[in-house]
Design an enzyme around this catalytic site. Structure first.
Site, PDB file in Angstrom:
ATOM      1  N   GLY A  57      37.568  51.046  73.561  1.00 60.84           N
ATOM      2  CA  GLY A  57      36.839  50.909  74.812  1.00 60.84           C
ATOM      3  C   GLY A  57      37.166  49.583  75.482  1.00 60.84           C
ATOM      4  O   GLY A  57      38.268  49.058  75.331  1.00 60.84           O
ATOM      5  N   SER A  58      36.201  49.023  76.160  1.00 59.07           N
ATOM      6  CA  SER A  58      36.446  47.828  76.969  1.00 59.07           C
ATOM      7  C   SER A  58      36.809  46.605  76.155  1.00 59.07           C
ATOM      8  O   SER A  58      37.293  45.608  76.700  1.00 59.07           O
ATOM      9  CB  SER A  58      35.197  47.513  77.803  1.00 59.07           C
ATOM     10  N   THR A  59      36.599  46.641  74.820  1.00 57.73           N
ATOM     11  CA  THR A  59      36.992  45.473  74.015  1.00 57.73           C
ATOM     12  C   THR A  59      38.501  45.301  74.044  1.00 57.73           C
ATOM     13  O   THR A  59      39.013  44.271  73.644  1.00 57.73           O
ATOM     14  CB  THR A  59      36.525  45.609  72.553  1.00 57.73           C
ATOM     15  N   PHE A  60      39.205  46.350  74.529  1.00 59.36           N
ATOM     16  CA  PHE A  60      40.660  46.294  74.577  1.00 59.36           C
ATOM     17  C   PHE A  60      41.172  45.616  75.848  1.00 59.36           C
ATOM     18  O   PHE A  60      42.345  45.341  76.003  1.00 59.36           O
ATOM     19  CB  PHE A  60      41.193  47.737  74.509  1.00 59.36           C
TER      20      PHE A  60
END
Lengths: 621, 382
Positions: A319-322
């Site tokens: 998800g957005s942690t990427f």
């Protein structure tokens, strides 16, 4: 008369000599045979005689202990109090069992097993009745030994995991040797011998196992031991020191409570994994003493999968942690600088497909730092397309994603960083623009393990050095400084600034979970991963809130972070399966764990010296 | 017909006692003592359950031997056929009333003693054949119609013993009798013919052997055929021999024997135990003593002035030799296991009694060596 008898006498004499000669010849064959057996073949037969009478019994060496970084025992050998019974010395096996049952619990299964063994084995062979007795039970039997002829008490060794579920996925457990475990080590054929079956117990099994000793005993034709001839004690297994701080580990497990979650805390410079929890877990002691059917069934049917270590074997879209990786790839490719701005109106069209931002109305104009701070999806759709999938994948691989981290645990999974070639080869269809757009926000084909997310966070926190995680500390090991990943300092600054803002900026997605103590402040990035695609119908009416969905359909909550802000030392990844939003479900856990970590500050405490321990070898395969 | 010699008309008891072969008695006692020592070791250093009983039997047997020795040889000759008849009756009796032991009917329980009729028959057959051949002229011995009676004398007990079934004793009886036929002067070609006939009859006889007997022979021919079953005994016995080496493992220290790898060591395999504990040296020493005992038999036979005495002395000696040879050859794996005890040493009452009575007869032959018995005489006293 005399004459005639003389004739007979002569005939008799001739025949007597003939007979006597025959006898002497036969006697000579006896002597010859004796000479052959007792002189010519003597050595061979002497050896066979020794083979007959000498049995070599293996003595199992004590298994090495496993300690945490400060020397606390997390796996040790506990005395196993057992009651055995020698049938020939009892006044009736049934009667003896009845008497025993009044002192210690002897259930029906024990009865049938013992009675069956009595029939099968020779009457002088000790038959185990019950084991794992408490000291009180043991003492009670001991006091009554005079009334229990044929009953003997024995003290064996069994593996003990004092921290139980807390370290189940790291330490693992030992179990009986199976057919495929057999090597040429004779210890493995010893009845009741245990070897490491999972976790560190398995991967360092050879070191922990030690070397067999032996005892040469003289036995008679029925196998009864007459006496011990010689005895050579084995070499105990080596102790093993983990990088784990068991107090921190306990804190993490407790903090996760009933969540189906994975948390990894690591030292960003040394790679030491300080805590690594996957919940729910299992009790490794139960595997050692014999699993009950009910417990086994519970473990296997639980939808939160307690047997699987989610930190290394769970694979999730990050998800957005990427987004940090996408941002770094874009900056390195030169397609978007720190000042590159995108106008977000909540939608992004690629061909005839519309990709949505998580914020319905959009974010308006956002730059690179703000895009991370606010986690603006449209911004990343845009820069991902401009950067292209293969440059994003290359950046991800530099951060150690898409390959096993090499941590010393079995069954680690690699995750998946897709490329155009990968899709063509495995899916048989060409890469689409839409695929890149999905990767831009850490979804689509992309899969990471929680451990990889922690490594990613650590490499950002330490300014771009390829630190790798480790679970054990080797003898007098000098920590080699991790190699530089050759990232632009300016780009790293932007990403870190973004992560700082995520937590510490009033408009950041994880502002609610910030650490208020200034010297412990953290930087991080939230992520929420849809498990189920949001339908068009839902978009038109209203997107359901996570709390309204059944557990299995809720989003996975993600959070990666590091602390302290000014001079980072610890990195963390938190994945809460079906936890809902990353900011609500995962960030508070990261906050609490990082506060506890910094309070304990294990990386700066003097660890136990490893110089007393032997070098370590990893088990092959 | 009554021209008897001068010296032998009447011997006083004193003269007879003086004439007893004390050297032979000593040798027999030495062998028996070796037996006691080994039986003591078999029991792991205890007189019970074997050594003490064996000593008592030996003591009783020696008394019986003297008694037999002192009786005039002519009396024994006169009652030869009667004794043979009693022996046959006992053999028939064992068919109906015998006690089954080791899968065969072999003994009659007399309460205080277990009598094995086959042992009695061994002595009785020697006596009967000796008496028969004593009465035949050398020229007549090989004539078929004169051979019919002695062949029947042999065949009846052999068949009865085989029915028990006791192959070992049957072979012993047949070979012992063969020796008497040889000594009596039966033509050598006849032995050749019989040998050929036996070889021809082997396939037929095979059918009549019990499965366990067939098994023993097959196992003898190939011990590895069944290393855990029938071949086990022979294998373990050979191992014990080899382990004993030249000087042995020491008294009561034989591992094969004391850890029970060796079977039947108080009876058939006692020589193996001796060889393990006293080595080649001990085994050869015992063989030497046996050889001396046999030599005594020959010396006595040559000194006797009557054909009956000569035949009895060598007949008994040959039986004794056959015991020694078959037993030792058997435990060393040279011949199949047929269950023949080692004379004077293996634990067993009747066999020891029979041998001592037999040697009583041999001594009687010596004491009455100068008695001349006419060919046609029934052996009556003057």
């Amino acid at each position: 008369m005399r004459q005639r008898d003389t004739g007979r006498y002569k005939a008799f004499s001739r025949r007597a000599f003939l007979l006597g000669g025959g006898k002497l010849a036969l006697m000579s064959t006896l002597v010859g045979r004796m000479y052959y057996l007792q002189v010519v073949e003597a050595d061979q037969y002497a050896m066979l005689a020794d083979e007959n009478r000498i049995n070599i019994r293996l003595l199992a060496p004590p298994r090495g202990r496993i300690l945490d970084r400060f020397g606390n025992e997390v796996a040790s050998n506990r005395q196993n109090y057992q009651v055995v019974l020698i049938p020939e010395q009892t006044n009736g096996v049934g009667q003896t069992l009845d008497k025993l049952a009044t002192l210690v619990p002897v259930d029906e299964d024990d009865y049938t097993r013992v009675l069956r063994d009595v029939k099968r084995k020779r009457s002088f062979v000790p038959i185990p009745v019950v084991e794992h007795l408490s000291w009180d039970e043991f003492a009670r039997v001991n006091a009554n030994i005079p009334d229990l002829p044929g009953v003997q008490l024995e003290v064996g060794e069994t593996r003990d995991y004092p921290f139980g579920e807390n370290l189940a996925h790291i330490v693992g457990y030992v179990g009986a040797v199976s057919e495929k475990d057999l090597t040429d080590d004779p210890l493995l054929e010893l009845p009741g011998f245990r070897i490491g079956k999972s976790g560190v117990e398995r991967i360092y099994d050879l070191d922990l196992r030690g070397k067999a000793g032996n005892s040469r005993v003289e036995v008679n034709a029925y196998g009864r031991v007459i006496r011990e001839l010689t005895r050579k004690d084995g070499q105990p297994g080596n102790d093993l020191v983990l990088t784990i701080d068991v107090s921190l580990q306990e804190y993490v497990t407790k903090r996760l409570a009933d969540e189906s979650a994975a948390v990894t805390v690591m030292d960003i410079h040394t790679g030491d994994v300080l805590a690594m929890a996957s919940t729910p877990a299992f009790d490794p002691n139960a595997f050692n003493v014999g699993l009950s059917h009910a417990y086994w069934k519970e473990l296997n049917t639980n939808k939160k999968k307690p047997l699987i270590s989610k930190t290394i074997a769970g694979q999730y879209p990050p998800g957005s942690t990427f987004k940090m990786i996408v941002a770094l790839a874009a900056m390195e490719a030169g397609v978007a600088g720190p000042d590159y701005k995108v106008h977000c109106n909540g939608r992004h069209k690629v061909g005839n497909h519309t990709f949505h931002c998580w914020k319905r109305g959009g974010h308006g104009w956002v730059d690179m730092v703000q895009s991370i701070q606010k986690s603006c999806d449209v911004y990343f759709y845009d820069i991902a397309r401009k950067t292209g999938i293969n440059r994003i994948a290359a950046m991800a691989e530099r951060f150690g994603l898409g390959a096993p981290t090499g941590i010393d645990l079995p069954n680690e999974r690699a995750g998946l960083v897709p490329t155009k070639e990968w899709k063509q080869a495995l899916r048989g269809s060409p890469w689409q623009q839409g695929d890149t757009v999905n990767i831009g926000i850490g979804q689509g084909y992309l899969l990471l393990t929680p451990l990889q997310m922690a490594v990613m966070a650590a490499r950002i926190a330490n300014g771009g050095f390829a630190v790798t995680p480790r679970l054990t500390r080797r003898i007098d090991e000098e920590v080699k400084p991790a190699e530089s990943m050759n990232l632009s300092t300016a780009a790293m600054k932007v990403v870190k600034r973004g992560m700082d803002n995520v937590v510490n900026h009033r408009r950041g997605t994880a502002y609610a979970a910030r650490i208020k103590e200034e010297d412990m402040a953290m930087a991080g990035k939230t992520g929420s991963v849809q498990v189920r695609r949001i339908s068009k119908a839902e978009r038109r009416t209203r997107v359901r809130k996570n709390e309204e969905k059944p557990w299995e359909e809720r989003d996975h909550a993600m959070f990666v972070a590091y602390a302290p802000l000014d001079a980072p030392r610890y990195a963390i990844s938190v994945v809460v399966e079906h936890g809902g939003g990353g900011s609500k479900a995962a960030a508070p856990i990261a906050r609490d764990v990082l506060i506890e970590t910094q309070k304990r500050d294990p990386a700066r405490q003097e660890p136990i010296s490893t110089s007393q321990f032997q070098g370590l070898r990893k088990r092959e395969g | 017909m009554s021209s008897l010699g001068d010296r032998e008309v009447r011997l006083t008891i004193g003269q007879k006692l003086w004439d007893i072969n004390w050297g032979l008695v000593l040798l027999l006692t030495i062998v028996a003592s070796v037996g006691f020592i080994m039986l003591y070791s078999v029991a792991n250093g205890s007189l019970d359950p074997w050594a003490r009983v064996q000593m008592i039997r030996f003591a009783a047997g020696i008394v019986l031997m003297f008694f037999v020795a002192l009786i005039d040889i002519r009396v024994w000759m006169r009652y030869s056929y009667l004794i043979y008849g009693i022996g046959l009756l006992l053999l028939v009796g064992v068919e109906f009333k015998g006690t089954v032991g080791m899968g065969a009917q072999r003994w009659i329980d007399l309460g205080f003693f277990r009598l094995q009729p086959s042992e009695v028959v061994k002595i009785a057959l020697v006596l009967a054949l000796a008496r028969y051949f004593h009465g035949r002229q050398l020229e007549d011995v090989s004539r078929p119609h004169y051979l019919l009676v002695p062949l029947l004398l042999v065949a009846v007990p052999v068949v009865l013993v085989l029915r028990q079934p006791d192959l070992g004793t049957a072979i012993l009886l047949a070979l012992g009798s063969g020796a008497l036929f040889l000594l009596a002067g039966v033509r050598l070609w006849m032995f050749g013919a019989v040998l050929a006939a036996i070889v021809a009859a082997v396939p037929l006889a095979w059918q009549f052997l019990r499965p366990y007997q067939q098994d023993r022979i097959l196992t003898f021919l190939n011990p590895e055929r069944d290393p855990l079953g029938a071949g086990y005994h022979i294998m373990q016995s050979k191992i014990a021999f080899g382990a004993g080496g030249i000087t042995g493992k020491g008294y009561m220290l034989g591992t094969q024997s004391h850890l029970n790898f060796l079977p039947e060591k108080q009876t058939d395999f006692i020589f193996t135990m001796l060889a393990e504990e006293f080595g080649l040296v001990g085994g050869l020493a015992l063989l030497g003593i046996y050889l001396l005992i046999l030599a005594y038999g020959y010396a006595i036979a040559f000194r006797s002035r009557n054909q009956f005495g000569r035949l009895v002395a060598l007949g008994i000696s040959t039986t004794f030799f056959l015991y020694v040879f078959i037993n030792i050859a058997m435990v060393m794996g040279l011949v199949p296991v047929v269950g023949v005890p080692l004379p004077m040493i293996s634990f067993g009452g009747t066999a020891m009694m029979a041998l001592l009575i037999g040697y009583g007869l041999v001594i009687s032959v010596f004491i009455h060596r100068d008695v001349e018995i006419p060919r046609r005489s029934g052996g009556g006293l003057p």
